[in-house]
Design a protein around this motif. Structure first.
Motif, mmCIF file in Angstrom:
data_model
loop_
_atom_site.group_PDB
_atom_site.id
_atom_site.type_symbol
_atom_site.label_atom_id
_atom_site.label_comp_id
_atom_site.label_asym_id
_atom_site.label_seq_id
_atom_site.Cartn_x
_atom_site.Cartn_y
_atom_site.Cartn_z
ATOM 1 N N VAL A 16 0.836 -1.202 0.000
ATOM 2 C CA VAL A 16 0.000 0.000 0.000
ATOM 3 C C VAL A 16 0.870 1.251 0.000
ATOM 4 O O VAL A 16 1.995 1.251 0.505
ATOM 5 N N ARG A 17 0.343 2.317 -0.628
ATOM 6 C CA ARG A 17 1.001 3.618 -0.579
ATOM 7 C C ARG A 17 0.584 4.289 0.727
ATOM 8 O O ARG A 17 -0.559 4.123 1.168
ATOM 9 N N PHE A 18 1.500 4.976 1.404
ATOM 10 C CA PHE A 18 1.140 5.666 2.640
ATOM 11 C C PHE A 18 1.442 7.157 2.531
ATOM 12 O O PHE A 18 2.270 7.583 1.732
ATOM 13 N N ARG A 19 0.706 7.930 3.339
ATOM 14 C CA ARG A 19 0.899 9.372 3.397
ATOM 15 C C ARG A 19 0.694 9.800 4.839
ATOM 16 O O ARG A 19 -0.265 9.354 5.484
ATOM 17 N N GLY A 20 1.597 10.623 5.363
ATOM 18 C CA GLY A 20 1.464 11.084 6.743
ATOM 19 C C GLY A 20 2.143 12.422 6.917
ATOM 20 O O GLY A 20 3.045 12.754 6.156
ATOM 21 N N ARG A 21 1.707 13.195 7.916
ATOM 22 C CA ARG A 21 2.301 14.517 8.165
ATOM 23 C C ARG A 21 3.785 14.391 8.480
ATOM 24 O O ARG A 21 4.601 15.116 7.941
ATOM 25 N N LYS A 22 4.144 13.429 9.355
ATOM 26 C CA LYS A 22 5.543 13.251 9.731
ATOM 27 C C LYS A 22 6.253 12.296 8.776
ATOM 28 O O LYS A 22 7.427 12.450 8.471
ATOM 29 N N SER A 23 5.544 11.267 8.318
ATOM 30 C CA SER A 23 6.156 10.225 7.504
ATOM 31 C C SER A 23 6.377 10.655 6.061
ATOM 32 O O SER A 23 7.256 10.144 5.384
ATOM 33 N N GLY A 24 5.558 11.576 5.547
ATOM 34 C CA GLY A 24 5.627 11.908 4.128
ATOM 35 C C GLY A 24 4.983 10.816 3.291
ATOM 36 O O GLY A 24 4.102 10.104 3.772
ATOM 37 N N ASN A 25 5.473 10.669 2.045
ATOM 38 C CA ASN A 25 4.891 9.685 1.139
ATOM 39 C C ASN A 25 5.825 8.498 0.976
ATOM 40 O O ASN A 25 7.036 8.651 1.017
ATOM 41 N N GLY A 26 5.246 7.323 0.750
ATOM 42 C CA GLY A 26 6.068 6.149 0.527
ATOM 43 C C GLY A 26 5.239 4.932 0.232
ATOM 44 O O GLY A 26 4.024 5.014 0.016
ATOM 45 N N LEU A 27 5.944 3.781 0.226
ATOM 46 C CA LEU A 27 5.318 2.516 -0.122
ATOM 47 C C LEU A 27 5.729 1.492 0.940
ATOM 48 O O LEU A 27 6.899 1.418 1.310
#
Ligand code: ZN
Ligand code: ZN
Length: 161
Positions: A57-68
């Motif tokens: 899954v693709r993830f998005r977070g305020r601290k984490s940013g974007n990634g897989l």
């Protein structure tokens, strides 16, 4: 001295251990298909987690940013492996399909943190919340392990009878 066969009320002592044994057996079950709301299979043979193809899954977070990230497809296993970017395991993340970008459907809120929710992947290309798996969007949460949402929904409704 061996344990008393009878307790002080004269009743037979019966050890209660069956529940834990059932959990161990469930942890061996592996998901081999998990679909986004648009019907894309998220299981990838290129990214094993705990010895089985993971759920990508693709993830998005305020601290984490974007990634897989690749999540373990083994029931009860909280393992994951970050493929792209960096992740804060304590942050509630937005999970989406790497193919079409559609966000995964939310099943319920999770008590681990105020913004945490459990999200669903469907076991068949058609959307059916009773044939789905669910996991928390906080990677450090014990509920981030895959659970069968259909089973959970049934269990809850039985308890309310
Ligand atoms: Zn998709
Ligand atoms: Zn949680």
């Amino acid at each position: 001295m061996p344990g008393n066969m009878f307790n002080d009320k004269g009743r037979l002592n019966i050890p209660e251990i069956e529940h834990d044994e059932r959990k161990t057996i469930k942890a061996e079950v592996v998901v081999n298909a998990a679909y986004c709301p648009e019907g894309h299979n998220l299981i990838s043979v290129d990214h094993d987690v705990s010895g089985f193809p993971g759920i990508i899954v693709r993830f998005r977070g305020r601290k984490s940013g974007n990634g897989l990230v690749s999540l373990s497809a083994v029931f009860g296993d909280t393992s994951y492996s970050v493929i792209e970017g960096e992740v804060d395991p304590n942050e509630p993340l937005v999970f989406s399909c790497p193919n079409c970008g559609t966000e995964l459907d939310v099943l319920a809120s999770c008590p681990c943190s105020p913004e945490a929710v459990t999200v669903m992947c469907y076991l068949y290309p058609r959307k059916d919340p009773h044939q789905a798996i669910a996991f928390c969007n906080v990677l450090s949460c014990p509920n981030s392990a895959v659970i069968r949402s259909g089973e959970i929904i049934r269990m809850l409704s039985e308890l309310h009878l």
